[in-house]
Design an enzyme around this catalytic site. Structure first.
Site, PDB file in Angstrom:
ATOM      1  N   TYR A 164      -5.388 -15.525  17.320  1.00 52.15           N
ATOM      2  CA  TYR A 164      -5.069 -16.383  16.172  1.00 52.15           C
ATOM      3  C   TYR A 164      -3.567 -16.494  15.959  1.00 52.15           C
ATOM      4  O   TYR A 164      -2.777 -15.670  16.452  1.00 52.15           O
ATOM      5  CB  TYR A 164      -5.695 -15.820  14.898  1.00 52.15           C
ATOM      6  CG  TYR A 164      -5.061 -14.528  14.437  1.00 52.15           C
ATOM      7  CD1 TYR A 164      -4.030 -14.524  13.508  1.00 52.15           C
ATOM      8  CD2 TYR A 164      -5.480 -13.306  14.960  1.00 52.15           C
ATOM      9  CE1 TYR A 164      -3.430 -13.330  13.109  1.00 52.15           C
ATOM     10  CE2 TYR A 164      -4.896 -12.117  14.562  1.00 52.15           C
ATOM     11  CZ  TYR A 164      -3.871 -12.137  13.637  1.00 52.15           C
ATOM     12  OH  TYR A 164      -3.268 -10.964  13.254  1.00 52.15           O
ATOM     13  N   PHE A 174       3.811 -16.196  10.255  1.00 44.72           N
ATOM     14  CA  PHE A 174       3.870 -14.856   9.666  1.00 44.72           C
ATOM     15  C   PHE A 174       3.065 -13.832  10.453  1.00 44.72           C
ATOM     16  O   PHE A 174       3.228 -12.630  10.258  1.00 44.72           O
ATOM     17  CB  PHE A 174       3.409 -14.865   8.206  1.00 44.72           C
ATOM     18  CG  PHE A 174       2.015 -15.402   7.996  1.00 44.72           C
ATOM     19  CD1 PHE A 174       0.908 -14.611   8.201  1.00 44.72           C
ATOM     20  CD2 PHE A 174       1.829 -16.709   7.582  1.00 44.72           C
ATOM     21  CE1 PHE A 174      -0.377 -15.101   8.009  1.00 44.72           C
ATOM     22  CE2 PHE A 174       0.548 -17.215   7.383  1.00 44.72           C
ATOM     23  CZ  PHE A 174      -0.558 -16.414   7.596  1.00 44.72           C
ATOM     24  N   ASP A 175       2.200 -14.292  11.353  1.00 48.34           N
ATOM     25  CA  ASP A 175       1.427 -13.350  12.161  1.00 48.34           C
ATOM     26  C   ASP A 175       0.819 -14.096  13.335  1.00 48.34           C
ATOM     27  O   ASP A 175       0.462 -15.281  13.221  1.00 48.34           O
ATOM     28  CB  ASP A 175       0.328 -12.702  11.322  1.00 48.34           C
ATOM     29  CG  ASP A 175      -0.280 -11.489  12.008  1.00 48.34           C
ATOM     30  OD1 ASP A 175       0.297 -11.004  12.995  1.00 48.34           O
ATOM     31  OD2 ASP A 175      -1.342 -11.021  11.546  1.00 48.34           O
ATOM     32  N   ILE A 192      -9.952 -11.711   4.702  1.00 45.68           N
ATOM     33  CA  ILE A 192      -9.875 -12.634   3.570  1.00 45.68           C
ATOM     34  C   ILE A 192     -11.101 -13.546   3.562  1.00 45.68           C
ATOM     35  O   ILE A 192     -11.669 -13.866   4.619  1.00 45.68           O
ATOM     36  CB  ILE A 192      -8.583 -13.462   3.602  1.00 45.68           C
ATOM     37  CG1 ILE A 192      -8.465 -14.268   4.900  1.00 45.68           C
ATOM     38  CG2 ILE A 192      -7.368 -12.564   3.397  1.00 45.68           C
ATOM     39  CD1 ILE A 192      -7.263 -15.202   4.936  1.00 45.68           C
ATOM     40  N   TYR A 218      -4.886 -14.646  -0.052  1.00 43.24           N
ATOM     41  CA  TYR A 218      -4.389 -13.441  -0.723  1.00 43.24           C
ATOM     42  C   TYR A 218      -4.102 -13.648  -2.201  1.00 43.24           C
ATOM     43  O   TYR A 218      -3.578 -12.749  -2.865  1.00 43.24           O
ATOM     44  CB  TYR A 218      -3.128 -12.936  -0.008  1.00 43.24           C
ATOM     45  CG  TYR A 218      -3.407 -12.518   1.409  1.00 43.24           C
ATOM     46  CD1 TYR A 218      -4.015 -11.304   1.690  1.00 43.24           C
ATOM     47  CD2 TYR A 218      -3.092 -13.361   2.469  1.00 43.24           C
ATOM     48  CE1 TYR A 218      -4.296 -10.924   2.998  1.00 43.24           C
ATOM     49  CE2 TYR A 218      -3.369 -12.989   3.784  1.00 43.24           C
ATOM     50  CZ  TYR A 218      -3.967 -11.775   4.038  1.00 43.24           C
ATOM     51  OH  TYR A 218      -4.252 -11.410   5.336  1.00 43.24           O
ATOM     52  N   PHE A 234      -4.353 -21.413   9.770  1.00 44.48           N
ATOM     53  CA  PHE A 234      -4.639 -20.554  10.918  1.00 44.48           C
ATOM     54  C   PHE A 234      -5.243 -21.365  12.055  1.00 44.48           C
ATOM     55  O   PHE A 234      -6.078 -22.258  11.819  1.00 44.48           O
ATOM     56  CB  PHE A 234      -5.656 -19.469  10.558  1.00 44.48           C
ATOM     57  CG  PHE A 234      -5.122 -18.354   9.713  1.00 44.48           C
ATOM     58  CD1 PHE A 234      -4.490 -17.262  10.296  1.00 44.48           C
ATOM     59  CD2 PHE A 234      -5.265 -18.387   8.335  1.00 44.48           C
ATOM     60  CE1 PHE A 234      -4.018 -16.224   9.516  1.00 44.48           C
ATOM     61  CE2 PHE A 234      -4.795 -17.359   7.547  1.00 44.48           C
ATOM     62  CZ  PHE A 234      -4.158 -16.264   8.131  1.00 44.48           C
TER      63      PHE A 234
END
Length: 251
Positions: A164, A174-175, A192, A218, A234
């Site tokens: 992902y 961010f990731d 989540i 979040y 995502f």
């Protein structure tokens, strides 16, 4: 509170030492030698405190708190000479008040940024929902099929293996498991809500794009890289469904 007081005193000390050294440097340029471990350690401590001071003063300035450097230096010099004009109790009082003022300003700033992020997310979701290929679920989750696999679909109690990439609305990453070059495995009911719901729509072997409202991500939590009330995007590949006795690989 104790940490703030300690750091404030360190900042004042460094500023004062810098001021004192300026006069000496006018007379003689001292050569910096970093040949031994002890020299490197001494220099490293000074550089570390200096880096902290630069960032600390910049952070305060960003909040509208600008400290008088001349008074910082004078306070250090007076204390060193045993002639401080504020006693210990008063110093604790004023630094505690400074700490509270900064906390209040941080909270106010966070609230403004959170509200802005929420509004931007709502606007983005409304526009994105109109795009061809975008499906909106009852919860508000939005998804697009990039590649449709032919494997099984997971349920919430399954453990899944995925690749992902996660970004903010402005494209800031961010990731990413792609960046780490390693897929991630996790129980689907421990992530989540947007992921728990979205991955159950995906057959193994699929790649989907999810646009997840903040309440399915979040929420009001500020995670640093992910500001409070952020709508997240995502791209997710479902590689495997794993259970106690088997794993279902992507085809």
């Amino acid at each position: 509170m104790k940490k703030t007081i300690k750091l404030s005193l360190i900042a004042a000390s460094v500023l004062a030492l810098t001021a004192c050294n300026q006069e000496a440097k006018k007379e003689q340029q001292v050569e910096v030698k970093l040949e031994t471990e002890a020299q490197q350690q001494a220099y490293g401590i000074g550089a570390s405190v200096g880096n902290f001071l630069n960032q600390d003063l910049a952070d305060k300035k960003a909040l509208g708190v600008e400290l008088d450097e001349a008074l910082l230096k004078r306070g250090f010099e007076d204390a060193l000479a045993g002639n401080a004009k504020l006693d210990d109790e008063k110093i604790r009082e004023v630094l505690t008040a400074l700490d509270q003022s900064i906390r209040t300003k941080q909270q106010e700033k966070a609230k403004v940024e959170s509200e802005k992020s929420k509004a931007e997310g709502e606007k983005y979701l409304a526009e994105n929902a109109k795009k061809e290929g975008v499906t909106v679920t009852e919860s508000g989750l939005q998804y697009e099929v990039i590649t449709e696999g032919e494997g099984e679909k997971p349920v919430a109690t399954d453990v899944v293996k995925v690749h992902y990439k996660g970004t903010l609305l402005d494209g800031t990453e961010f990731d990413s498991s792609y960046s780490r070059n390693e897929p991630t495995t996790f129980p689907l009911n421990r992530v989540i809500p947007g992921w728990t719901e979205g991955l159950q729509l995906m057959p193994v072997g699929s790649k989907y794009k999810f646009t997840i409202p903040s309440e399915l991500a979040y929420g009001e939590r500020d995670l640093g890289k992910i500001p409070a009330n952020s709508t997240l995007v995502f791209e997710v590949e479902l590689l495997e469904i794993q259970s106690d006795d088997k794993a279902v690989p992507a085809e």
